[in-house]
Design a protein around this motif. Structure first.
Motif, short mmCIF file in Angstrom:
data_model
loop_
_atom_site.label_atom_id
_atom_site.label_comp_id
_atom_site.label_asym_id
_atom_site.label_seq_id
_atom_site.Cartn_x
_atom_site.Cartn_y
_atom_site.Cartn_z
N GLU A 235 0.87 -1.20 0.07
CA GLU A 235 0.01 0.10 0.04
C GLU A 235 0.80 1.09 0.06
OE1 GLU A 235 -3.13 0.28 -0.30
OE2 GLU A 235 -3.92 -1.66 0.11
N HIS A 329 -9.20 3.99 -8.57
CA HIS A 329 -10.20 3.95 -7.65
C HIS A 329 -11.70 4.06 -8.02
CE1 HIS A 329 -7.53 3.67 -4.41
NE2 HIS A 329 -6.70 4.69 -4.92
N SER A 407 -11.98 6.42 0.21
CA SER A 407 -11.95 4.89 -0.31
C SER A 407 -11.34 4.12 0.96
CB SER A 407 -11.51 4.69 -1.50
OG SER A 407 -11.33 3.64 -1.92
N GLN A 408 -11.88 2.94 1.15
CA GLN A 408 -11.31 2.32 2.17
C GLN A 408 -11.17 1.04 1.69
OE1 GLN A 408 -12.96 1.87 6.09
NE2 GLN A 408 -11.06 1.48 7.06
N GLY A 409 -10.01 0.09 1.72
CA GLY A 409 -9.85 -1.18 1.38
C GLY A 409 -10.61 -2.09 2.05
N SER A 410 -10.92 -3.41 1.36
CA SER A 410 -11.83 -4.29 2.19
C SER A 410 -11.16 -4.99 3.26
CB SER A 410 -12.31 -5.40 1.20
OG SER A 410 -11.17 -6.17 0.49
N ASP A 411 -9.80 -4.66 3.16
CA ASP A 411 -9.24 -5.55 4.56
C ASP A 411 -8.88 -4.37 5.65
OD1 ASP A 411 -7.25 -3.73 3.04
OD2 ASP A 411 -5.70 -5.34 2.84
N GLU A 412 -9.33 -3.27 5.48
CA GLU A 412 -9.36 -2.03 6.29
C GLU A 412 -7.98 -1.34 7.00
OE1 GLU A 412 -12.30 -2.20 9.48
OE2 GLU A 412 -13.06 -4.33 8.79
#
Length: 466
Positions: A235, A329, A407-412
């Motif tokens: 990231e 995104h 935006s936030q990733g699914s893994d947080e």
């Protein structure tokens, strides 16, 4: 224990650095397998040997004399050999190389690879290690992709069990044609070797003491990152943090081998450990780092009853695909969404893309925002932690920074906000301050202590009210 120690260009710049590497290698008997890059810059305005070799190739292509360049490159190697008293016949070998350059016998790949080759030859003698030519063990397919299975077999077959030195950045096809990895590929070479030998640790020695939690050009004295996961590294690297080549992560990540980023000039510094451990430790920071990039473009699309239109997103994205534009995104709402792309990817095609979207999917409204910067806050300790997003947004609000997308990733493990390009540095500083007490990033234990103090204060207030 087996450690792979890879030394980058700045670490092998001159004889002084060669001596420092010898001290590092001799300090730990586990460092028996060494990978080196070509000689890098000796000072800020100096040139890297690899860059000079690319210039030689360009001069040859356009029939311009490259004698001065070749002389400069050779003098770098000769100075190292002379100061260290090495017996490798560098002058004779380099003279043969120059003859082949003038005769036009070398491909660009082979010509450029000689920076690592000659550096490796000198370093192998100085460290008293066998030299293993990467062309003999790092295998490539003809399309330029790495042949990993064959590479592993060759290293197992030809590698010297007691240790050896291998130059990075290049390999060869079955027929012996030299092929190059991406720039910075020495990191990848070290990672490949670590996987093939089943190493316990891959040490990447460079000129910085690991990763920092923010860009020191933006944040004063950012805290070093002691431990980071592969996911966090991906990231941060993707959004601008550059210490290790992104592709160097995958071979060791697949094998579960940790990476240590260390400073050749300050070997006593702890550096950064990269591993797949994602457990919570109370004395580690809530966030791992804050970074970002400028020059993004967002194409906002509004369509009433969007959720009722099957395939609408796909049709829009297919237009970007047609123009070979990678989508970064897609933040969305009930009747709208935005497609965020890199500005450089659409600099010649943006308005053609917009025209095609208008014609093919007939949105009710379309708007282009082209002064967008993205700021990413990354941290495995944010997962499931109440109040992190609130603190981040509050910090930006107090600083007067408007959030244009989120935006936030699914893994947080990351929160990405879009801000005006002019607010980019201010946003990074505001977020960093929100999770710092001025001297260090707040730890989980700090958060728990604050939560406990707030609970006690609330309970005391309730008793007073009663």
């Amino acid at each position: 224990m087996i450690k792979i120690a890879k030394f980058g260009g700045s670490s092998v710049a001159d004889a002084k650095h060669f001596k420092q590497i010898k001290r590092i290698v001799e300090a730990d008997p586990s460092r028996r397998f060494i990978v080196v890059s070509a000689c890098g810059r000796r000072w800020k305005s100096d040139a890297k040997v690899t860059d000079l070799l690319y210039l030689v190739s360009a001069h040859m292509r356009y029939h311009v004399s490259c004698d001065d360049l070749l002389e400069d490159i050779g003098s770098r190697f000769f100075a190292i050999a002379d100061e260290l008293g090495l017996s490798y016949p560098i002058r004779e070998e380099y003279a043969t190389f120059c003859e082949r350059v003038h005769a036009g016998e070398l491909t660009q790949e082979e010509l450029v690879s000689r920076g690592e080759y000659f550096t490796g030859r000198l370093m192998a003698e100085y460290l008293d290690l066998p030299f293993l030519d990467a062309a003999d063990v790092v295998a490539f397919h003809h399309d330029g992709t790495l042949a990993m299975e064959r590479t592993e077999a060759l290293i197992q077959e030809r590698g010297i069990p007691g240790g050896f030195l291998m130059p990075g950045f290049y390999g060869a096809t079955r027929e012996g044609r030299i092929m190059l990895l991406d720039r910075g590929g020495g990191d990848i070479s070290g990672s490949i070797l670590a996987k093939c030998l089943g190493a316990d640790l891959y040490e990447n020695w460079t000129d910085v003491s690991g990763f920092l939690s923010a860009d020191p050009r933006i944040v004063d004295n950012p805290q070093p990152i002691g431990r980071i996961t592969y996911s966090e590294l991906r990231e941060l690297s993707y959004m601008g943090a550059s210490v290790l080549h992104e592709e160097a992560v995958f071979p060791v990540m697949e094998a579960g081998i940790p990476i240590a980023i260390k400073n050749t000039n300050r070997p006593q510094d702890p550096g950064t450990i990269i591993s797949d451990r994602d457990d919570y430790v109370s004395d580690e920071p809530i966030i791992t780092g804050v970074t970002g990039k400028r020059d993004f473009v967002a194409v906002h699309i509004l369509k009433d009853h969007l959720t009722n239109e099957i395939g609408y997103y796909r049709r829009v994205l297919s237009i970007f695909e047609r123009y070979r534009v990678s989508v970064e995104h897609i933040p969305s709402g009930i009747d709208s969404f935005a497609v965020v792309v890199r500005g450089e990817d659409v600099k010649d095609s943006l308005w053609s893309i917009v025209a095609d979207i208008k014609r093919e999917v007939e949105p009710d409204k379309i708007k282009v925002v082209d002064d967008l910067a993205l700021v990413s806050t990354v941290g495995r300790n944010m997962v499931g932690r109440p109040g992190v997003s609130g603190s981040l947004f509050a910090a930006l609000g107090q600083e007067g920074v408007s959030i244009r997308m989120m935006s936030q990733g699914s893994d947080e493990i990351n929160i990405i906000v879009g801000v005006r390009d002019s607010d980019f540095e201010r946003a990074i500083r505001a977020i960093y301050r929100a999770f710092s007490d001025g001297d260090h990033l707040l730890e989980l234990s700090d958060l728990k202590r604050a939560e406990e103090e707030a609970r006690i204060e609330t309970a005391g207030l309730a008793q007073r009210v009663e």
